[in-house]
Design a protein around this motif. Structure first.
Motif, PDB file in Angstrom:
ATOM      1  N   LYS A   1      -4.151  11.309  -0.162  1.00 53.03           N
ATOM      2  CA  LYS A   1      -3.360  11.321   1.069  1.00 53.03           C
ATOM      3  C   LYS A   1      -3.516  12.864   1.331  1.00 53.03           C
ATOM      4  O   LYS A   1      -2.815  13.747   0.413  1.00 53.03           O
ATOM      5  CB  LYS A   1      -1.877  10.802   0.889  1.00 53.03           C
ATOM      6  CG  LYS A   1      -1.138  10.965   1.750  1.00 53.03           C
ATOM      7  CD  LYS A   1       0.383  10.044   1.649  1.00 53.03           C
ATOM      8  CE  LYS A   1       0.834   9.879   2.647  1.00 53.03           C
ATOM      9  NZ  LYS A   1       2.258   9.459   2.540  1.00 53.03           N
TER      10      LYS A   1
ATOM     11  N   GLU B   1      -1.204  15.030   2.724  1.00 57.73           N
ATOM     12  CA  GLU B   1       0.059  15.480   2.568  1.00 57.73           C
ATOM     13  C   GLU B   1       0.241  15.989   1.036  1.00 57.73           C
ATOM     14  O   GLU B   1       1.078  16.860   0.651  1.00 57.73           O
ATOM     15  CB  GLU B   1       1.087  14.766   2.934  1.00 57.73           C
ATOM     16  CG  GLU B   1       1.244  14.400   4.367  1.00 57.73           C
ATOM     17  CD  GLU B   1       0.337  13.172   4.976  1.00 57.73           C
ATOM     18  OE1 GLU B   1       0.118  12.307   4.195  1.00 57.73           O
ATOM     19  OE2 GLU B   1       0.076  13.284   6.001  1.00 57.73           O
TER      20      GLU B   1
ATOM     21  N   SER C   1      -4.467  11.107  -5.683  1.00 57.77           N
ATOM     22  CA  SER C   1      -4.425  10.686  -4.334  1.00 57.77           C
ATOM     23  C   SER C   1      -5.427  11.264  -3.486  1.00 57.77           C
ATOM     24  O   SER C   1      -6.137  12.316  -4.030  1.00 57.77           O
ATOM     25  CB  SER C   1      -2.971  11.394  -3.764  1.00 57.77           C
ATOM     26  OG  SER C   1      -2.683  10.873  -2.586  1.00 57.77           O
TER      27      SER C   1
ATOM     28  N   LYS D   1      -5.990   6.755  -0.159  1.00 62.03           N
ATOM     29  CA  LYS D   1      -5.339   7.583   0.846  1.00 62.03           C
ATOM     30  C   LYS D   1      -3.817   7.121   1.200  1.00 62.03           C
ATOM     31  O   LYS D   1      -3.313   7.913   1.922  1.00 62.03           O
ATOM     32  CB  LYS D   1      -6.229   7.453   1.989  1.00 62.03           C
ATOM     33  CG  LYS D   1      -7.529   8.147   2.056  1.00 62.03           C
ATOM     34  CD  LYS D   1      -8.486   7.858   3.077  1.00 62.03           C
ATOM     35  CE  LYS D   1      -9.771   8.672   2.945  1.00 62.03           C
ATOM     36  NZ  LYS D   1     -10.625   8.664   4.063  1.00 62.03           N
ATOM     37  N   GLN D   2      -3.318   6.175   0.385  1.00 60.73           N
ATOM     38  CA  GLN D   2      -1.956   5.651   1.044  1.00 60.73           C
ATOM     39  C   GLN D   2      -0.923   6.533   0.514  1.00 60.73           C
ATOM     40  O   GLN D   2       0.277   6.438   0.612  1.00 60.73           O
ATOM     41  CB  GLN D   2      -1.680   4.284   0.245  1.00 60.73           C
ATOM     42  CG  GLN D   2      -2.655   3.099   0.895  1.00 60.73           C
ATOM     43  CD  GLN D   2      -2.218   1.622   0.495  1.00 60.73           C
ATOM     44  OE1 GLN D   2      -1.365   1.438  -0.237  1.00 60.73           O
ATOM     45  NE2 GLN D   2      -3.321   0.949   0.575  1.00 60.73           N
ATOM     46  N   GLY D   3      -0.944   6.972  -0.891  1.00 59.20           N
ATOM     47  CA  GLY D   3      -0.177   7.863  -1.186  1.00 59.20           C
ATOM     48  C   GLY D   3      -0.311   8.176  -2.964  1.00 59.20           C
ATOM     49  O   GLY D   3      -1.719   8.292  -3.444  1.00 59.20           O
ATOM     50  N   LYS D   4       0.759   8.240  -3.773  1.00 56.30           N
ATOM     51  CA  LYS D   4       0.171   8.388  -5.200  1.00 56.30           C
ATOM     52  C   LYS D   4      -0.136   7.127  -5.779  1.00 56.30           C
ATOM     53  O   LYS D   4       0.341   5.839  -5.557  1.00 56.30           O
ATOM     54  CB  LYS D   4       1.566   8.573  -5.946  1.00 56.30           C
ATOM     55  CG  LYS D   4       2.036   9.926  -5.821  1.00 56.30           C
ATOM     56  CD  LYS D   4       3.414  10.343  -6.583  1.00 56.30           C
ATOM     57  CE  LYS D   4       3.996  11.464  -6.436  1.00 56.30           C
ATOM     58  NZ  LYS D   4       5.177  11.696  -7.249  1.00 56.30           N
TER      59      LYS D   4
ATOM     60  N   ASP E   1       3.518   4.956  -4.002  1.00 54.26           N
ATOM     61  CA  ASP E   1       3.976   5.405  -2.622  1.00 54.26           C
ATOM     62  C   ASP E   1       3.882   4.202  -1.833  1.00 54.26           C
ATOM     63  O   ASP E   1       3.007   3.478  -1.701  1.00 54.26           O
ATOM     64  CB  ASP E   1       3.643   6.384  -2.397  1.00 54.26           C
ATOM     65  CG  ASP E   1       4.412   7.742  -2.925  1.00 54.26           C
ATOM     66  OD1 ASP E   1       4.026   8.925  -2.770  1.00 54.26           O
ATOM     67  OD2 ASP E   1       5.289   7.661  -3.879  1.00 54.26           O
TER      68      ASP E   1
END
Length: 87
Positions: A36, A38, A34, A13-16, A87
């Motif tokens: 995340k 977004e 991911s 969930k942090q990013g890539k 990320d």
């Protein structure tokens, strides 16, 4: 959700995230993925979707969104050999 999934899910969930794992056929796969919000595709919920029964959650696998092929994929948590947050 198992203890391993509880530890692993926040990472995705942090990013890539680049994850390396061993597939069921014994080959190694490297995937950029991911969870995340977004980075995930937008989904419109329709009335027919609301009537579908909820899918059973696996206790051994994690479903993630593959950012390269733009599709949902899953893998067995125990098969992970490396994880790198990009990320």
């Amino acid at each position: 959700v198992t203890g391993v999934q509880t530890c692993a899910l926040p990472i995705f969930k942090q990013g890539k995230v680049k994850v390396t794992f061993t597939k069921k056929d014994g080959t190694t796969r490297v995937m950029t993925c991911s969870l995340k919000p977004e980075l995930l595709p937008k989904v419109e919920i329709t009335e027919s979707d609301e009537n579908k029964p909820e899918r059973k959650k696996s206790e051994t696998s994690i479903a993630v969104y593959d950012l390269d092929i733009k599709s949902w994929r899953s893998f067995v948590v125990k098969s992970i050999t490396n994880v790198t947050v990009e990320d």
